[in-house]
Design a protein around this motif. Structure first.
Motif, mmCIF file in Angstrom:
data_model
loop_
_atom_site.group_PDB
_atom_site.id
_atom_site.type_symbol
_atom_site.label_atom_id
_atom_site.label_comp_id
_atom_site.label_asym_id
_atom_site.label_seq_id
_atom_site.Cartn_x
_atom_site.Cartn_y
_atom_site.Cartn_z
ATOM 1 N N ASP A 81 0.838 -1.203 0.000
ATOM 2 C CA ASP A 81 0.000 0.000 0.000
ATOM 3 C C ASP A 81 0.873 1.255 0.000
ATOM 4 O OD1 ASP A 81 -1.934 1.954 0.311
ATOM 5 O OD2 ASP A 81 -2.471 1.378 2.359
ATOM 6 N N VAL A 82 1.369 1.619 -1.176
ATOM 7 C CA VAL A 82 2.245 2.789 -1.303
ATOM 8 C C VAL A 82 1.552 4.044 -0.796
ATOM 9 C CG1 VAL A 82 3.401 4.311 -2.954
ATOM 10 C CG2 VAL A 82 3.571 1.847 -3.221
ATOM 11 N N ASP A 83 0.331 4.283 -1.240
ATOM 12 C CA ASP A 83 -0.372 5.521 -0.878
ATOM 13 C C ASP A 83 -0.583 5.623 0.637
ATOM 14 O OD1 ASP A 83 -1.290 6.820 -3.609
ATOM 15 O OD2 ASP A 83 -1.567 4.656 -3.785
ATOM 16 N N GLY A 84 -1.013 4.541 1.254
ATOM 17 C CA GLY A 84 -1.266 4.552 2.687
ATOM 18 C C GLY A 84 -0.002 4.760 3.500
ATOM 19 N N LEU A 85 1.063 4.041 3.149
ATOM 20 C CA LEU A 85 2.310 4.169 3.905
ATOM 21 C C LEU A 85 2.964 5.525 3.667
ATOM 22 C CD1 LEU A 85 3.770 2.383 5.934
ATOM 23 C CD2 LEU A 85 5.270 1.646 4.094
ATOM 24 N N PHE A 86 2.861 6.035 2.451
ATOM 25 C CA PHE A 86 3.413 7.356 2.135
ATOM 26 C C PHE A 86 2.703 8.417 2.976
ATOM 27 C CE2 PHE A 86 4.459 11.080 -0.418
ATOM 28 C CZ PHE A 86 5.734 10.800 -0.887
ATOM 29 N N ALA A 87 1.376 8.373 3.006
ATOM 30 C CA ALA A 87 0.599 9.341 3.802
ATOM 31 C C ALA A 87 0.934 9.219 5.283
ATOM 32 C CB ALA A 87 -0.892 9.135 3.560
ATOM 33 N N ARG A 88 1.087 7.996 5.750
ATOM 34 C CA ARG A 88 1.437 7.761 7.158
ATOM 35 C C ARG A 88 2.802 8.367 7.487
ATOM 36 N NH1 ARG A 88 1.350 1.721 9.907
ATOM 37 N NH2 ARG A 88 2.439 2.292 11.814
ATOM 38 N N ALA A 89 3.775 8.193 6.590
ATOM 39 C CA ALA A 89 5.114 8.751 6.807
ATOM 40 C C ALA A 89 5.086 10.273 6.817
ATOM 41 C CB ALA A 89 6.073 8.240 5.737
ATOM 42 N N ILE A 90 4.335 10.873 5.913
ATOM 43 C CA ILE A 90 4.222 12.339 5.879
ATOM 44 C C ILE A 90 3.567 12.838 7.163
ATOM 45 C CG2 ILE A 90 3.186 14.304 4.668
ATOM 46 C CD1 ILE A 90 5.600 12.870 3.227
ATOM 47 N N ALA A 91 2.530 12.181 7.616
ATOM 48 C CA ALA A 91 1.858 12.570 8.863
ATOM 49 C C ALA A 91 2.792 12.448 10.066
ATOM 50 C CB ALA A 91 0.606 11.713 9.076
ATOM 51 N N ALA A 92 3.755 11.516 9.994
ATOM 52 C CA ALA A 92 4.694 11.307 11.099
ATOM 53 C C ALA A 92 5.869 12.285 11.063
ATOM 54 C CB ALA A 92 5.204 9.871 11.087
ATOM 55 N N GLY A 93 5.997 13.054 9.970
ATOM 56 C CA GLY A 93 7.053 14.063 9.917
ATOM 57 C C GLY A 93 7.993 13.989 8.735
#
Length: 144
Positions: A81-93
């Motif tokens: 899940d590229v989109d989900g993990l990418f969004a999660r990483a951005i939200a984490a900083g």
């Protein structure tokens, strides 16, 4: 086939491990802390089955964390899940280097973590032949 395990360096490994857990769901499997200084001399963690190692800077050994936005190595992490993990990483900083897009070879995006490491999160296309890639990229690249 040989295995390469990335060994990262951070100015604050404890904070980096917290970030990787929040951003990528990393699971820490080992940590060696110097009781005299509190520095982390070695830690291991997994992300989506990949094993990575990390330690605090060790100037006497010539080991330094990358400068923000300047790194000689990128980490390519293949995920479902590229989109989900990418969004999660951005939200984490993390910060976006290149947003997630589709390409002839799959779906992926590039980001920098807060510790200077560049990551390519990718979900490759199913077996694309060199001929198909050549057709998709046209004259932009010579694929051999």
């Amino acid at each position: 086939m040989a295995t390469v395990t990335p060994y990262l360096c951070a100015k604050d490994t404890a904070a980096a491990l917290e970030f990787y857990a929040a951003a990528f769901g990393a699971v820490e499997t080992s940590r060696w802390t110097d009781p005299a200084t509190g520095t982390i001399g070695h830690a291991e963690f997994t992300v989506e089955g990949a094993v990575l190692m990390i330690a605090d800077e060790w100037p006497e050994g010539g080991v330094y964390a990358p400068d923000p936005g300047r790194t000689a190595v990128s980490l390519v992490l293949t995920v479902d899940d590229v989109d989900g993990l990418f969004a999660r990483a951005i939200a984490a900083g993390a910060t976006v280097d290149r947003p997630v897009t589709d390409s002839p070879y799959g779906r992926g995006g590039w980001l920098y973590d807060p510790f200077g490491h560049r990551w390519h999160l990718t979900a490759p296309s199913a077996d694309v032949s060199k001929d198909e890639l050549r057709e998709a990229v046209g004259d932009e690249y010579v694929i051999s």
